[in-house]
Design a protein around this motif. Sequence first.
Motif, PDB file in Angstrom:
ATOM      1  N   SER A  74       0.842  -1.209   0.000  1.00 23.94           N
ATOM      2  CA  SER A  74       0.000   0.000   0.000  1.00 23.94           C
ATOM      3  C   SER A  74       0.870   1.249   0.000  1.00 23.94           C
ATOM      4  CB  SER A  74      -0.903   0.042   1.232  1.00 23.94           C
ATOM      5  OG  SER A  74      -1.815  -1.015   1.225  1.00 23.94           O
ATOM      6  N   LYS A  75       0.541   2.205  -0.831  1.00 32.68           N
ATOM      7  CA  LYS A  75       1.228   3.488  -0.818  1.00 32.68           C
ATOM      8  C   LYS A  75       0.724   4.297   0.382  1.00 32.68           C
ATOM      9  CE  LYS A  75       3.405   2.901  -4.755  1.00 32.68           C
ATOM     10  NZ  LYS A  75       4.863   2.683  -4.775  1.00 32.68           N
ATOM     11  N   SER A  76       1.627   5.035   0.993  1.00 30.84           N
ATOM     12  CA  SER A  76       1.250   5.751   2.213  1.00 30.84           C
ATOM     13  C   SER A  76       0.089   6.709   1.966  1.00 30.84           C
ATOM     14  CB  SER A  76       2.457   6.494   2.785  1.00 30.84           C
ATOM     15  OG  SER A  76       3.021   7.367   1.831  1.00 30.84           O
ATOM     16  N   PHE A  77       0.043   7.348   0.769  1.00 30.78           N
ATOM     17  CA  PHE A  77      -1.032   8.317   0.527  1.00 30.78           C
ATOM     18  C   PHE A  77      -2.385   7.647   0.330  1.00 30.78           C
ATOM     19  CE2 PHE A  77       1.322   7.623  -3.437  1.00 30.78           C
ATOM     20  CZ  PHE A  77       0.331   7.205  -4.302  1.00 30.78           C
ATOM     21  N   HIS A  78      -2.387   6.330   0.056  1.00 28.15           N
ATOM     22  CA  HIS A  78      -3.656   5.612  -0.047  1.00 28.15           C
ATOM     23  C   HIS A  78      -4.226   5.285   1.330  1.00 28.15           C
ATOM     24  CE1 HIS A  78      -2.596   4.140  -4.355  1.00 28.15           C
ATOM     25  NE2 HIS A  78      -3.292   5.264  -4.378  1.00 28.15           N
ATOM     26  N   LEU A  79      -3.351   5.272   2.342  1.00 25.95           N
ATOM     27  CA  LEU A  79      -3.819   4.912   3.677  1.00 25.95           C
ATOM     28  C   LEU A  79      -4.824   5.922   4.209  1.00 25.95           C
ATOM     29  CD1 LEU A  79      -0.509   3.654   5.342  1.00 25.95           C
ATOM     30  CD2 LEU A  79      -2.258   2.339   4.133  1.00 25.95           C
ATOM     31  N   VAL A  80      -4.627   7.201   3.873  1.00 21.80           N
ATOM     32  CA  VAL A  80      -5.568   8.227   4.340  1.00 21.80           C
ATOM     33  C   VAL A  80      -6.954   7.967   3.751  1.00 21.80           C
ATOM     34  CG1 VAL A  80      -6.042  10.699   4.475  1.00 21.80           C
ATOM     35  CG2 VAL A  80      -3.689   9.890   4.586  1.00 21.80           C
ATOM     36  N   GLU A  81      -7.001   7.520   2.502  1.00 21.58           N
ATOM     37  CA  GLU A  81      -8.285   7.192   1.881  1.00 21.58           C
ATOM     38  C   GLU A  81      -8.963   6.044   2.631  1.00 21.58           C
ATOM     39  OE1 GLU A  81      -7.181   6.274  -2.099  1.00 21.58           O
ATOM     40  OE2 GLU A  81      -6.717   8.359  -2.623  1.00 21.58           O
ATOM     41  N   ARG A  82      -8.142   5.199   3.259  1.00 22.60           N
ATOM     42  CA  ARG A  82      -8.671   4.062   4.024  1.00 22.60           C
ATOM     43  C   ARG A  82      -8.855   4.420   5.504  1.00 22.60           C
ATOM     44  NH1 ARG A  82      -5.014  -1.012   2.097  1.00 22.60           N
ATOM     45  NH2 ARG A  82      -6.363  -2.110   3.575  1.00 22.60           N
ATOM     46  N   LYS A  83      -8.782   5.711   5.817  1.00 25.00           N
ATOM     47  CA  LYS A  83      -9.027   6.230   7.174  1.00 25.00           C
ATOM     48  C   LYS A  83      -7.944   5.818   8.168  1.00 25.00           C
ATOM     49  CE  LYS A  83     -13.095   8.021   6.065  1.00 25.00           C
ATOM     50  NZ  LYS A  83     -13.285   9.474   5.962  1.00 25.00           N
ATOM     51  N   LEU A  84      -6.702   5.736   7.694  1.00 24.94           N
ATOM     52  CA  LEU A  84      -5.560   5.507   8.581  1.00 24.94           C
ATOM     53  C   LEU A  84      -4.660   6.737   8.476  1.00 24.94           C
ATOM     54  CD1 LEU A  84      -3.390   2.243   8.775  1.00 24.94           C
ATOM     55  CD2 LEU A  84      -2.532   4.510   9.312  1.00 24.94           C
ATOM     56  N   ALA A  85      -4.508   7.444   9.581  1.00 26.93           N
ATOM     57  CA  ALA A  85      -3.727   8.689   9.573  1.00 26.93           C
ATOM     58  C   ALA A  85      -2.601   8.604  10.598  1.00 26.93           C
ATOM     59  CB  ALA A  85      -4.625   9.883   9.879  1.00 26.93           C
ATOM     60  N   MET A  86      -1.504   9.313  10.304  1.00 25.76           N
ATOM     61  CA  MET A  86      -0.356   9.307  11.214  1.00 25.76           C
ATOM     62  C   MET A  86       0.123  10.736  11.449  1.00 25.76           C
ATOM     63  SD  MET A  86       3.202   7.202  10.825  1.00 25.76           S
ATOM     64  CE  MET A  86       4.680   7.605  11.754  1.00 25.76           C
ATOM     65  N   VAL A  87       0.452  11.013  12.710  1.00 28.06           N
ATOM     66  CA  VAL A  87       1.140  12.258  13.060  1.00 28.06           C
ATOM     67  C   VAL A  87       2.593  11.879  13.300  1.00 28.06           C
ATOM     68  CG1 VAL A  87       1.290  14.187  14.670  1.00 28.06           C
ATOM     69  CG2 VAL A  87      -0.943  13.194  14.126  1.00 28.06           C
ATOM     70  N   TYR A 108      -8.279  16.211   2.307  1.00 32.43           N
ATOM     71  CA  TYR A 108      -8.277  16.148   0.832  1.00 32.43           C
ATOM     72  C   TYR A 108      -9.062  14.963   0.286  1.00 32.43           C
ATOM     73  CZ  TYR A 108      -4.916  12.302   0.234  1.00 32.43           C
ATOM     74  OH  TYR A 108      -4.306  11.072   0.231  1.00 32.43           O
ATOM     75  N   THR A 109      -9.325  13.948   1.114  1.00 34.73           N
ATOM     76  CA  THR A 109     -10.101  12.790   0.641  1.00 34.73           C
ATOM     77  C   THR A 109     -11.611  13.026   0.764  1.00 34.73           C
ATOM     78  OG1 THR A 109      -9.995  11.791   2.854  1.00 34.73           O
ATOM     79  CG2 THR A 109      -8.282  11.152   1.272  1.00 34.73           C
ATOM     80  N   ARG A 110     -11.995  14.165   1.327  1.00 36.67           N
ATOM     81  CA  ARG A 110     -13.417  14.450   1.551  1.00 36.67           C
ATOM     82  C   ARG A 110     -13.932  15.475   0.538  1.00 36.67           C
ATOM     83  NH1 ARG A 110     -13.533  16.338   7.686  1.00 36.67           N
ATOM     84  NH2 ARG A 110     -15.728  16.727   7.135  1.00 36.67           N
ATOM     85  N   LYS A 113     -18.006  19.985   1.708  1.00 32.67           N
ATOM     86  CA  LYS A 113     -17.448  21.310   2.003  1.00 32.67           C
ATOM     87  C   LYS A 113     -17.934  21.855   3.348  1.00 32.67           C
ATOM     88  CE  LYS A 113     -16.677  25.851  -0.063  1.00 32.67           C
ATOM     89  NZ  LYS A 113     -17.032  26.783  -1.152  1.00 32.67           N
ATOM     90  N   ALA A 114     -19.232  21.740   3.614  1.00 33.06           N
ATOM     91  CA  ALA A 114     -19.777  22.270   4.873  1.00 33.06           C
ATOM     92  C   ALA A 114     -19.205  21.521   6.073  1.00 33.06           C
ATOM     93  CB  ALA A 114     -21.300  22.175   4.873  1.00 33.06           C
ATOM     94  N   GLY A 115     -19.048  20.207   5.922  1.00 33.61           N
ATOM     95  CA  GLY A 115     -18.491  19.394   6.994  1.00 33.61           C
ATOM     96  C   GLY A 115     -17.032  19.733   7.267  1.00 33.61           C
ATOM     97  N   ILE A 116     -16.278  19.979   6.196  1.00 29.83           N
ATOM     98  CA  ILE A 116     -14.864  20.354   6.341  1.00 29.83           C
ATOM     99  C   ILE A 116     -14.752  21.683   7.075  1.00 29.83           C
ATOM    100  CG2 ILE A 116     -12.806  21.084   5.059  1.00 29.83           C
ATOM    101  CD1 ILE A 116     -13.666  19.017   2.879  1.00 29.83           C
ATOM    102  N   GLU A 117     -15.576  22.651   6.677  1.00 27.52           N
ATOM    103  CA  GLU A 117     -15.553  23.970   7.338  1.00 27.52           C
ATOM    104  C   GLU A 117     -15.941  23.846   8.810  1.00 27.52           C
ATOM    105  OE1 GLU A 117     -17.990  26.531   5.012  1.00 27.52           O
ATOM    106  OE2 GLU A 117     -16.537  26.678   3.365  1.00 27.52           O
TER     107      GLU A 117
END
Length: 240
Positions: A74-87, A108-110, A113-117
């Motif tokens: 898995s590419k790291s940037f695909h993990l965010v699409e799968r709801k896995l995030a890292m700090v 960026y995967t969402r 707009k209203a929910g993001i704001e």
Amino acid sequence: MSENVLKVAGLKVAYGGIKAVKGIDLEVNKGELVTLIGANGAGKTTTLKAITGTLPDCKVEGTVSYMGQSLKGSKSFHLVERKLAMVPEGRGVFTRMTITENLMMGAYTRDDKAGIEADIEKWFGIFPRLKERSAQLAGTLSGGEQQMLAMARALMCHPTLLLLDEPSMGLSPIMVDKIFEVIRNVSKEGITILLVEQNAKLALQAAHRGYVMDSGLVTMTGNARDMLDDPRVKAAYLGE
């Protein structure tokens, strides 16, 4: 039966002849806050990077499963699409973007707009210092402010699993308390967390379960409260 969000089995990582991780098993179940503690160089950050596929060239063996599916390849940037995030350790904010732009990058995967704001306003409410500096470039922030921003950015994708690598490193005691307050609150919201942390006492106080890592091996695991009272943990990691 508990639902595994993350399951690591037989993980080994070697850089040339140097074995950084020597065959570890760990799991994080839905809704848990699990901490991985240990001294510098124990292999904690290497383990997180192996999970997310962000290691430099090295030999990786074993299996890593997220929500029942292998992360191999898995590419790291695909993990965010799968709801896995890292700090990551060192925060990794986009230094030439503003605070608001950093938060929008976290979403960026969402496309709601209203929910993001609404989420940006939520994090500005939790971290008022970010709101005061919303148009400021992230690279001009203090270390503590960058840590706030990195955590808020990661949570903008509404992760199922949040990986935190040394969130208290280099921060003032007041800032450390604030960061851990947010970690506990995020856990109460039901987000599953794997926390790598050198401050063993704070980590175990916040966590449900803990793993101790030493020289690339998991040497102890158990209920976090029990581990706080374990004489071996006290002697090695709590300065008692």
